[in-house]
Design a protein around this motif. Structure first.
Motif, PDB file in Angstrom:
ATOM      1  N   MET A   1       0.838  -1.200   0.000  1.00 21.01           N
ATOM      2  CA  MET A   1       0.000   0.000   0.000  1.00 21.01           C
ATOM      3  C   MET A   1       0.874   1.252   0.000  1.00 21.01           C
ATOM      4  O   MET A   1       1.867   1.332   0.720  1.00 21.01           O
ATOM      5  CB  MET A   1      -0.919   0.006   1.230  1.00 21.01           C
ATOM      6  CG  MET A   1      -1.879   1.172   1.280  1.00 21.01           C
ATOM      7  SD  MET A   1      -3.002   1.046   2.678  1.00 21.01           S
ATOM      8  CE  MET A   1      -3.960   2.537   2.444  1.00 21.01           C
ATOM      9  N   ILE A   2       0.533   2.222  -0.829  1.00 19.84           N
ATOM     10  CA  ILE A   2       1.309   3.447  -0.920  1.00 19.84           C
ATOM     11  C   ILE A   2       0.906   4.409   0.199  1.00 19.84           C
ATOM     12  O   ILE A   2      -0.277   4.695   0.398  1.00 19.84           O
ATOM     13  CB  ILE A   2       1.098   4.132  -2.281  1.00 19.84           C
ATOM     14  CG1 ILE A   2       1.413   3.173  -3.421  1.00 19.84           C
ATOM     15  CG2 ILE A   2       1.970   5.390  -2.381  1.00 19.84           C
ATOM     16  CD1 ILE A   2       2.816   2.627  -3.407  1.00 19.84           C
ATOM     17  N   LYS A   3       1.898   4.891   0.945  1.00 12.80           N
ATOM     18  CA  LYS A   3       1.643   5.803   2.052  1.00 12.80           C
ATOM     19  C   LYS A   3       2.259   7.184   1.843  1.00 12.80           C
ATOM     20  O   LYS A   3       1.950   8.120   2.593  1.00 12.80           O
ATOM     21  CB  LYS A   3       2.164   5.194   3.352  1.00 12.80           C
ATOM     22  CG  LYS A   3       1.439   3.905   3.750  1.00 12.80           C
ATOM     23  CD  LYS A   3       1.957   3.368   5.072  1.00 12.80           C
ATOM     24  CE  LYS A   3       1.214   2.099   5.477  1.00 12.80           C
ATOM     25  NZ  LYS A   3       1.737   1.539   6.756  1.00 12.80           N
ATOM     26  N   ALA A  27      -4.808  16.818  -8.233  1.00 15.23           N
ATOM     27  CA  ALA A  27      -4.425  15.435  -7.935  1.00 15.23           C
ATOM     28  C   ALA A  27      -3.682  15.342  -6.610  1.00 15.23           C
ATOM     29  O   ALA A  27      -3.888  14.401  -5.828  1.00 15.23           O
ATOM     30  CB  ALA A  27      -3.572  14.875  -9.071  1.00 15.23           C
ATOM     31  N   ILE A  28      -2.835  16.316  -6.319  1.00 14.18           N
ATOM     32  CA  ILE A  28      -2.110  16.339  -5.047  1.00 14.18           C
ATOM     33  C   ILE A  28      -3.090  16.452  -3.881  1.00 14.18           C
ATOM     34  O   ILE A  28      -2.949  15.766  -2.864  1.00 14.18           O
ATOM     35  CB  ILE A  28      -1.080  17.495  -5.031  1.00 14.18           C
ATOM     36  CG1 ILE A  28       0.080  17.163  -5.976  1.00 14.18           C
ATOM     37  CG2 ILE A  28      -0.559  17.744  -3.611  1.00 14.18           C
ATOM     38  CD1 ILE A  28       0.996  18.332  -6.265  1.00 14.18           C
ATOM     39  N   GLN A  32      -4.846  13.087  -0.204  1.00 14.89           N
ATOM     40  CA  GLN A  32      -5.309  13.048   1.180  1.00 14.89           C
ATOM     41  C   GLN A  32      -6.521  12.130   1.339  1.00 14.89           C
ATOM     42  O   GLN A  32      -6.681  11.459   2.356  1.00 14.89           O
ATOM     43  CB  GLN A  32      -5.649  14.461   1.653  1.00 14.89           C
ATOM     44  CG  GLN A  32      -5.771  14.602   3.156  1.00 14.89           C
ATOM     45  CD  GLN A  32      -5.808  16.060   3.582  1.00 14.89           C
ATOM     46  OE1 GLN A  32      -5.972  16.960   2.769  1.00 14.89           O
ATOM     47  NE2 GLN A  32      -5.638  16.293   4.869  1.00 14.89           N
ATOM     48  N   GLU A  33      -7.376  12.073   0.307  1.00 14.93           N
ATOM     49  CA  GLU A  33      -8.556  11.212   0.347  1.00 14.93           C
ATOM     50  C   GLU A  33      -8.167   9.732   0.392  1.00 14.93           C
ATOM     51  O   GLU A  33      -8.927   8.898   0.885  1.00 14.93           O
ATOM     52  CB  GLU A  33      -9.428  11.470  -0.880  1.00 14.93           C
ATOM     53  CG  GLU A  33      -9.957  12.895  -0.976  1.00 14.93           C
ATOM     54  CD  GLU A  33     -10.651  13.162  -2.300  1.00 14.93           C
ATOM     55  OE1 GLU A  33     -10.822  12.188  -3.077  1.00 14.93           O
ATOM     56  OE2 GLU A  33     -11.011  14.324  -2.557  1.00 14.93           O
ATOM     57  N   GLN A  34      -6.963   9.427  -0.122  1.00 18.77           N
ATOM     58  CA  GLN A  34      -6.473   8.050  -0.142  1.00 18.77           C
ATOM     59  C   GLN A  34      -5.511   7.782   1.016  1.00 18.77           C
ATOM     60  O   GLN A  34      -4.865   6.729   1.052  1.00 18.77           O
ATOM     61  CB  GLN A  34      -5.752   7.773  -1.467  1.00 18.77           C
ATOM     62  CG  GLN A  34      -6.595   8.044  -2.709  1.00 18.77           C
ATOM     63  CD  GLN A  34      -7.753   7.083  -2.831  1.00 18.77           C
ATOM     64  OE1 GLN A  34      -7.666   5.946  -2.392  1.00 18.77           O
ATOM     65  NE2 GLN A  34      -8.850   7.545  -3.437  1.00 18.77           N
ATOM     66  N   ASN A  35      -5.412   8.729   1.943  1.00 18.87           N
ATOM     67  CA  ASN A  35      -4.483   8.619   3.079  1.00 18.87           C
ATOM     68  C   ASN A  35      -3.034   8.455   2.618  1.00 18.87           C
ATOM     69  O   ASN A  35      -2.250   7.719   3.236  1.00 18.87           O
ATOM     70  CB  ASN A  35      -4.887   7.452   3.991  1.00 18.87           C
ATOM     71  CG  ASN A  35      -6.216   7.691   4.661  1.00 18.87           C
ATOM     72  OD1 ASN A  35      -6.487   8.782   5.169  1.00 18.87           O
ATOM     73  ND2 ASN A  35      -7.076   6.680   4.659  1.00 18.87           N
ATOM     74  N   ILE A  36      -2.700   9.148   1.539  1.00 19.80           N
ATOM     75  CA  ILE A  36      -1.327   9.140   1.023  1.00 19.80           C
ATOM     76  C   ILE A  36      -0.690  10.489   1.360  1.00 19.80           C
ATOM     77  O   ILE A  36      -1.211  11.544   0.985  1.00 19.80           O
ATOM     78  CB  ILE A  36      -1.300   8.899  -0.502  1.00 19.80           C
ATOM     79  CG1 ILE A  36      -1.900   7.530  -0.833  1.00 19.80           C
ATOM     80  CG2 ILE A  36       0.135   8.992  -1.029  1.00 19.80           C
ATOM     81  CD1 ILE A  36      -2.029   7.268  -2.327  1.00 19.80           C
ATOM     82  N   CYS A 256      -2.608   6.717 -11.357  1.00 22.13           N
ATOM     83  CA  CYS A 256      -2.150   5.319 -11.370  1.00 22.13           C
ATOM     84  C   CYS A 256      -2.103   4.768  -9.948  1.00 22.13           C
ATOM     85  O   CYS A 256      -2.533   3.647  -9.673  1.00 22.13           O
ATOM     86  CB  CYS A 256      -0.794   5.222 -12.031  1.00 22.13           C
ATOM     87  SG  CYS A 256      -0.103   3.546 -12.098  1.00 22.13           S
ATOM     88  N   LEU A 257      -1.603   5.580  -9.014  1.00 23.82           N
ATOM     89  CA  LEU A 257      -1.540   5.165  -7.608  1.00 23.82           C
ATOM     90  C   LEU A 257      -2.930   4.963  -7.034  1.00 23.82           C
ATOM     91  O   LEU A 257      -3.175   4.011  -6.282  1.00 23.82           O
ATOM     92  CB  LEU A 257      -0.788   6.208  -6.778  1.00 23.82           C
ATOM     93  CG  LEU A 257       0.681   6.424  -7.085  1.00 23.82           C
ATOM     94  CD1 LEU A 257       1.246   7.478  -6.159  1.00 23.82           C
ATOM     95  CD2 LEU A 257       1.464   5.132  -6.946  1.00 23.82           C
ATOM     96  N   THR A 258      -3.835   5.851  -7.372  1.00 25.38           N
ATOM     97  CA  THR A 258      -5.202   5.751  -6.885  1.00 25.38           C
ATOM     98  C   THR A 258      -5.838   4.444  -7.356  1.00 25.38           C
ATOM     99  O   THR A 258      -6.554   3.764  -6.615  1.00 25.38           O
ATOM    100  CB  THR A 258      -6.040   6.944  -7.381  1.00 25.38           C
ATOM    101  OG1 THR A 258      -5.457   8.149  -6.905  1.00 25.38           O
ATOM    102  CG2 THR A 258      -7.475   6.847  -6.885  1.00 25.38           C
ATOM    103  N   HIS A 259      -5.547   4.073  -8.599  1.00 22.94           N
ATOM    104  CA  HIS A 259      -6.073   2.807  -9.143  1.00 22.94           C
ATOM    105  C   HIS A 259      -5.514   1.625  -8.353  1.00 22.94           C
ATOM    106  O   HIS A 259      -6.226   0.682  -8.031  1.00 22.94           O
ATOM    107  CB  HIS A 259      -5.688   2.689 -10.621  1.00 22.94           C
ATOM    108  CG  HIS A 259      -6.123   1.406 -11.254  1.00 22.94           C
ATOM    109  ND1 HIS A 259      -7.421   1.152 -11.616  1.00 22.94           N
ATOM    110  CD2 HIS A 259      -5.406   0.280 -11.579  1.00 22.94           C
ATOM    111  CE1 HIS A 259      -7.496  -0.055 -12.141  1.00 22.94           C
ATOM    112  NE2 HIS A 259      -6.293  -0.604 -12.132  1.00 22.94           N
ATOM    113  N   LEU A 260      -4.214   1.701  -8.010  1.00 21.91           N
ATOM    114  CA  LEU A 260      -3.605   0.604  -7.243  1.00 21.91           C
ATOM    115  C   LEU A 260      -4.208   0.494  -5.856  1.00 21.91           C
ATOM    116  O   LEU A 260      -4.444  -0.603  -5.350  1.00 21.91           O
ATOM    117  CB  LEU A 260      -2.089   0.845  -7.147  1.00 21.91           C
ATOM    118  CG  LEU A 260      -1.273   0.709  -8.432  1.00 21.91           C
ATOM    119  CD1 LEU A 260       0.176   1.125  -8.191  1.00 21.91           C
ATOM    120  CD2 LEU A 260      -1.334  -0.730  -8.958  1.00 21.91           C
ATOM    121  N   VAL A 261      -4.453   1.644  -5.220  1.00 19.76           N
ATOM    122  CA  VAL A 261      -5.024   1.649  -3.873  1.00 19.76           C
ATOM    123  C   VAL A 261      -6.432   1.042  -3.870  1.00 19.76           C
ATOM    124  O   VAL A 261      -6.831   0.316  -2.972  1.00 19.76           O
ATOM    125  CB  VAL A 261      -5.059   3.085  -3.301  1.00 19.76           C
ATOM    126  CG1 VAL A 261      -5.892   3.147  -2.032  1.00 19.76           C
ATOM    127  CG2 VAL A 261      -3.638   3.572  -3.025  1.00 19.76           C
TER     128      VAL A 261
END
Length: 263
Positions: A1-3, A27-28, A32-36, A256-261
């Motif tokens: 998981m990306i943090k 996008a930045i 925050q919505e993805q807890n990244i 791309c990261l959001t898709h992975l999460v």
């Protein structure tokens, strides 16, 4: 998981003329919505990062001067690496013997040997002015030490100078092409990867939980520390080959990261 997501500035998030795409800013904020968490890793000074954070209305962990300084988004100083006074004097004298313009950066200021017409044009897009004059080779002390020297010139010429610096100061310095016309000379061990490892330890995360994006040779160390690496499509091919993915913009990497999460 990306943090954690870390971006380079010039040529990556920051386009020509200090322009940042609205899509990238949005996008930045979505990270925050993805807890990244968010970080900026750049060859620029910490004061430049703070200025950009203000412009995009988003805090960031700050890795400045290619990893010489690391500060958390709560302004906790995590790392500060400079040359010692003896090394600073020796490097200063060798670099000043070359005909190319050069700059010296401390934690708080950037000095230039001579403001050429090209540098004056470049200065117009800088957030802070350069200070002309570097006649202080014998003035280095514990309260005044450089964190970076930078040689400027044609790519062909500065690569030759880079090789000479590497030969003479290989035990105390690292050199990077931060731009085809710029060679950065930093204390041994300093890199964006060092900065990210320092930040990761502070945050309690592993390199595999980071994603990074950049466009230049000084970004390769951070590409090599995580499988989640993105190079800009405008980067040299040799830089692109070091990254796991190639994208046109920062927001594409974040998507791309959001898709992975989410999967």
């Amino acid at each position: 998981m990306i943090k954690l997501f870390a971006t380079d500035l010039d040529g990556t998030l920051l386009k020509h003329g200090n322009f940042i795409k609205e899509e990238d800013i949005a996008a930045i904020h979505r990270l925050q919505e993805q807890n990244i968490d968010f970080a900026i890793a750049t060859g620029r000074m910490d004061r430049d990062i703070k200025k950009i954070c203000s412009e995009i209305n988003h805090d960031a962990h700050r890795i400045s001067q290619n990893g010489a300084f690391v500060d958390s988004k709560s302004n906790q100083a995590l790392l500060a690496k400079t040359f010692d006074a003896v090394t600073s004097n020796a490097l200063h004298n060798v670099i000043s013997s070359f005909s190319s313009p050069f700059s010296i950066t401390t934690a708080d200021e950037s000095y230039i040997s001579k403001k050429t017409p090209e540098l004056k044009a470049m200065e117009s897009i800088l957030y802070f002015p350069l200070v002309e004059g570097v006649d202080f080779a014998d003035q280095y002390n514990d309260a005044f030490l450089p964190s970076k020297f930078m040689l400027l010139g044609s790519e062909k010429d500065i690569i030759v100078l880079q090789e000479k610096i590497n030969e003479q100061f290989k035990d105390v310095s690292e050199t990077y092409l931060s731009d085809p016309r710029c060679v950065d000379i930093v204390p041994k061990g300093v890199s964006k990867a060092l900065g990210l490892r320092t930040l990761a330890k502070h945050l309690g995360i592993d390199p595999e939980e980071m994603a990074v994006i950049g466009d230049s040779y000084n970004d390769i160390p951070m590409f090599e520390m995580t499988p989640n690496s993105f190079a800009m499509s405008t980067a040299p091919k040799s830089v692109q080959e070091k990254a796991a993915h190639v994208v046109d913009d920062v927001h594409q990497a974040i998507e791309c990261l959001t898709h992975l999460v989410n999967n």
